[in-house]
Design an enzyme around this catalytic site. Structure first.
Site, PDB file in Angstrom:
ATOM      1  N   THR A   1      30.446  46.144  35.961  1.00  0.00           N
ATOM      2  CA  THR A   1      31.612  46.458  36.899  1.00  0.00           C
ATOM      3  C   THR A   1      32.460  47.276  35.501  1.00  0.00           C
ATOM      4  OG1 THR A   1      33.702  45.853  38.180  1.00  0.00           O
ATOM      5  CG2 THR A   1      33.060  44.671  35.087  1.00  0.00           C
TER       6      THR A   1
ATOM      7  N   CYS B   1      42.628  43.565  35.130  1.00  0.00           N
ATOM      8  CA  CYS B   1      41.761  42.456  36.188  1.00  0.00           C
ATOM      9  C   CYS B   1      41.615  41.835  34.864  1.00  0.00           C
ATOM     10  CB  CYS B   1      40.750  43.503  36.909  1.00  0.00           C
ATOM     11  SG  CYS B   1      41.928  44.176  38.557  1.00  0.00           S
TER      12      CYS B   1
ATOM     13  N   HIS C   1      34.803  40.228  39.047  1.00  0.00           N
ATOM     14  CA  HIS C   1      35.778  40.981  38.397  1.00  0.00           C
ATOM     15  C   HIS C   1      37.628  40.474  39.765  1.00  0.00           C
ATOM     16  CE1 HIS C   1      37.099  45.482  38.251  1.00  0.00           C
ATOM     17  NE2 HIS C   1      38.455  44.992  38.420  1.00  0.00           N
TER      18      HIS C   1
END
Lengths: 206, 164
Positions: free
Chosen positions: B25, B31, B48
């Site tokens: 990711t 995040c 994520h």
């Protein structure tokens, strides 16, 4: 979003005009600041998934210089002025006549100057938008980051995050004549702000 | 050298991989990228996570991958379905940075640390040990989890590559 179910194209046109007015004034401000010709592309308004938004500036891992401002007032939202590293160096050498080093590190002075450019541009964007709509919109103190586009932009999408998996983005590209410095102006109004913008501009909601 | 398959995990997304495939990711800011790994079955999962709690959700169809409290249980369920033993799972995480600093930051400004806290709580509730983390600070990260080894590679612009 439900608000856009009706008269989608017309509403997109209205938002495009919002971008046009705001960015037009910001482009003029930038042109005065640099004493150079600055061209502006027609703004694009699009409903994008979170991943697609980072693709606009070269993908989630592209390293960009971003100045972020939170817009508060009647129609809150997030605003980014995003430029790639080459353009940042050109802006700095154009504005401060500084010979900017090629490596990644920016000095305090350089970051502060870039932050101020973002501040001036966002201020003129918002004040013209405010005049046009009669809504009060004021920018926060600007903050700057040099990092991955995905990491930076996700920050401006949190308000949309609780609503769904896409966000509405008003994107205007600037081109500085001759040297090809390029910048993006992103305005991401909070989901609740669209109704206020449309109401202020006399767009029928139903 | 062989090129291993890369399975991409988008923002507010989750996925599982095995057979030496790599989960990846990109551009984690505030995040959190959380990974679960069964070292015996060599099955890996990654989420994520964008927001700390699904309680604040106002969307019709909840995207469980987006919130810490829903993404962790869903990831465990998917790993179990793929043949992993929940009792063997170990967790690693990265991200949760504070990308911009403002004086007198509001709750939104603290979203990174809050994502980290909620993810830890969700792991604790599921009884999964957190064996490594690279969280906080103020820079973006890209992470890759190798399903053959369970090694998590964290890349950042300022600090290059590090393995946890």
């Amino acid at each position: 979003m439900k608000l856009f179910n009706h008269d989608f194209e017309f509403k997109m046109d209205v938002l495009r005009e919002v971008g046009n007015i705001g960015a037009g004034n910001a482009a003029t401000a930038l042109s005065r600041l640099l004493d150079k010709k600055v061209d502006m592309m027609v703004p694009t308004v699009s409903l994008l998934t979170f991943d697609e938004i980072a693709d606009r500036v070269g993908g989630p891992e592209a390293v960009v210089v971003a100045i972020f401002l939170r817009v508060s007032g009647d129609a809150p939202g997030n605003m980014f002025f995003i430029i790639d590293q080459d353009s940042a160096r050109r802006l700095l050498s154009g504005l401060l006549s500084l010979e900017v080093s090629e490596d990644l590190a920016y000095t305090e002075m350089e970051l502060s100057a870039l932050c101020e450019i973002g501040n001036i541009l966002a201020g003129s964007y918002l004040s013209s938008l405010g005049d046009f709509t009669g809504l009060k919109m004021s920018p926060s103190v600007p903050s700057i980051a040099v990092d991955m586009a995905g990491a930076i932009l996700s920050y401006g999408l949190l308000q949309f995050g609780v609503m769904g998996d896409d966000a509405l983005l008003i994107d205007t590209t600037f081109l500085e004549g001759g040297q090809n410095a390029q910048g993006h102006f992103f305005l991401i109004p909070d989901p609740e702000s669209f109704e206020k913008l449309f109401r202020a501009l006399g767009v029928p909601l139903e | 050298m062989t090129e291993s398959t890369v399975v991409k995990v988008g923002m507010a997304d989750l996925n599982v991989a095995s057979g030496g495939a790599v989960l990846r990711t990109s551009g984690l800011g505030s995040c959190v990228g959380v990974t679960l790994y069964d070292p015996v079955a060599k099955i890996a999962g990654m989420a994520h996570i964008m927001l700390p709690s699904s309680e604040i959700a106002r969307e019709g169809q909840l995207n469980v991958a987006k919130y810490a409290d829903t993404a962790v249980p869903e990831l465990i369920r998917r790993l179990k379905a793929a043949g992993a033993d929940p009792k063997r799972l170990v967790a690693k995480m990265a991200g949760g940075a504070q990308m911009f600093s403002f004086a007198g930051g509001s709750d939104t400004m603290r979203i990174g640390p809050r994502n980290v806290e909620s993810t830890k709580l969700a792991l604790q509730q599921a009884g999964i040990p957190l064996i490594a983390e690279d969280t906080g600070a103020n820079y973006g990260r890209t992470v890759e989890l190798d399903s053959a080894t369970g090694i998590l590679v964290v890349r950042s612009v300022q600090f290059g590559v590090k393995e946890i």
